[in-house]
Structure formats: structure tokens, C-alpha cells
Design an enzyme around this catalytic site. Sequence first.
Site, PDB file in Angstrom:
ATOM      1  CB  SER A  13      -0.952  -0.008   1.190  1.00  0.00           C
ATOM      2  OG  SER A  13      -0.257   0.177   2.405  1.00  0.00           O
ATOM      3  CG  ASN A 102      12.763   1.280   6.778  1.00  0.00           C
ATOM      4  OD1 ASN A 102      12.031   0.661   6.020  1.00  0.00           O
ATOM      5  ND2 ASN A 102      12.786   1.082   8.085  1.00  0.00           N
ATOM      6  CG  HIS A 104      10.030   1.577  12.520  1.00  0.00           C
ATOM      7  ND1 HIS A 104      10.189   0.216  12.346  1.00  0.00           N
ATOM      8  CD2 HIS A 104       9.701   1.754  13.812  1.00  0.00           C
ATOM      9  CE1 HIS A 104       9.970  -0.391  13.496  1.00  0.00           C
ATOM     10  NE2 HIS A 104       9.674   0.507  14.405  1.00  0.00           N
TER      11      HIS A 104
HETATM   12  C1  GRF Z   1       4.118  -0.438   6.832  1.00  0.00           C
HETATM   13  O1  GRF Z   1       3.377  -0.424   8.029  1.00  0.00           O
HETATM   14  C2  GRF Z   1       5.499   0.119   7.089  1.00  0.00           C
HETATM   15  O2  GRF Z   1       5.568   1.030   8.172  1.00  0.00           O
HETATM   16  C3  GRF Z   1       6.284  -1.097   7.456  1.00  0.00           C
HETATM   17  O3  GRF Z   1       5.758  -2.135   6.653  1.00  0.00           O
HETATM   18  C4  GRF Z   1       4.383  -1.850   6.358  1.00  0.00           C
HETATM   19  C5  GRF Z   1       4.200  -1.993   4.878  1.00  0.00           C
HETATM   20  O4  GRF Z   1       2.853  -1.969   4.568  1.00  0.00           O
HETATM   21  N1  GRF Z   1       7.704  -0.872   7.217  1.00  0.00           N
HETATM   22  P1  GRF Z   1       2.459  -1.999   2.984  1.00  0.00           P
HETATM   23  O5  GRF Z   1       3.004  -3.271   2.406  1.00  0.00           O
HETATM   24  O6  GRF Z   1       3.084  -0.785   2.347  1.00  0.00           O
HETATM   25  O7  GRF Z   1       0.954  -1.947   2.989  1.00  0.00           O
END
Ligand code: GRF
Length: 192
Positions: A13, A102, A104
Site C-alpha cells: 500500500s 525506510n 517505520h
Molecule cells: C508499513 O506499516 C510500514 O511502516 C512497514 O511495513 C508496512 C508496509 O505496509 N515498514 P504496505 O506493504 O506498504 O501496505
Amino acid sequence: MKQIAIFASGAGSNALEIIRHFKGHKTINVSLVLCNKPGAGVIDLAEYAGIPVIMIEKEQFFRGHAYVVELQQARIDLIVLAGFLWKIPKALTDAFKGRILNIHPALLPKYGGKGMYGKHVHEAVIASGDQSSGITIHLVDDVYDNGQIIFQTKVDISEGDTPETLASKVHILEHRYFPSVIEEFIENKNPC
Ligand code: GRF
């Protein structure tokens, strides 16, 4: 044109929001998606957007050249980790020093490090009794969730919040801020 490679392991997403944000952009382009999980949602999203996908093979990534060759051949300027669950090997952090971001889903330096991903993060935050959580966008170095923090924003934790409801609140922040933080990072003449 600045080229971005997105690394992702999951639903994608965040990758989708980033792809949407830069579609038709004059100077920035998402030109590659790398994924380490066959069947991950991000693969379909990338293919639908017409973006080439490289599937990451574990041996090659951790004991080989960590796809540095492919990334350099694609003239990648910035690597964006959007839910990528493996630690980035030194070969890659060396080749792209200061050029890997990145996201988080918590307020680092709290709730970071090995194993702190997805619902584990939100469970720890809720259990702590903290009044707020949020997102952190940071540079990636050789230590999990440790590099220079580029951006953070918070969200209040309400009385009835569960790890699931907190995850939804945090996801909204990610989608709202990650693309524009990436754009500002590139346009502020960082080493991309
Ligand atoms: C997100 O919550 C991000 O903070 C973490 O991994 C998740 C990825 O979600 N690093 P998506 O695959 O982008 O929906």
C-alpha cells in the site's frame, strides 16, 4: 530524471501511494520494484503500473552482490524500503550510502530493531501505555532502524485503541507523508 527503486515484501500500500505520487512527475520516476516474497501484493501493483519487478533471491542478496549491479544498471539514485522485512546487507548500504530511506510504523528510537515490524510494533506500543505513536522515516545504515531520522509525525492513542486500530491510524500517516518526504529528500539535493 532521478530514478527510485522500491523494495517491498508485503501488500504494497505504501509502494502504491509512492507510485501514484510520482506518476507523470517531471524529474522523479519509480523505475524498479524489488520483492523478496513470491505472491506479495506489491508484485501485482507494480505490474499493473507497468514497473519492472525483480524477485530477490536470498543467497544472492546476503552472500552475493545484493543486487547492486542491477540497481546500478538501472541508474537508481534512491532506494525506498516500503515494508521490506529483511536487513539490508553491507554491500548495498555501502553502494548506496545516504541513499536508502525506510519507513517505520512507530516513533524511533523506541519500538525499533529486529523483529519489530507490523503488529508486533503496535502491540508493544499499546502495551506500553504510551499516549501517542506515529511514523519515522530514516536513512538506512548497517543497524536495524538506526540511521539518521529524516521525518517523524505523531498520532494520539485513544482509550479504546487496539493494535489493529492503531495500525490503521499509522497506515494513514504513512500514506499521507511518505511520498512527499521522499520528494523533498531528493529535491533538497541530498546525495541522490
Ligand atoms: C508499513 O506499516 C510500514 O511502516 C512497514 O511495513 C508496512 C508496509 O505496509 N515498514 P504496505 O506493504 O506498504 O501496505
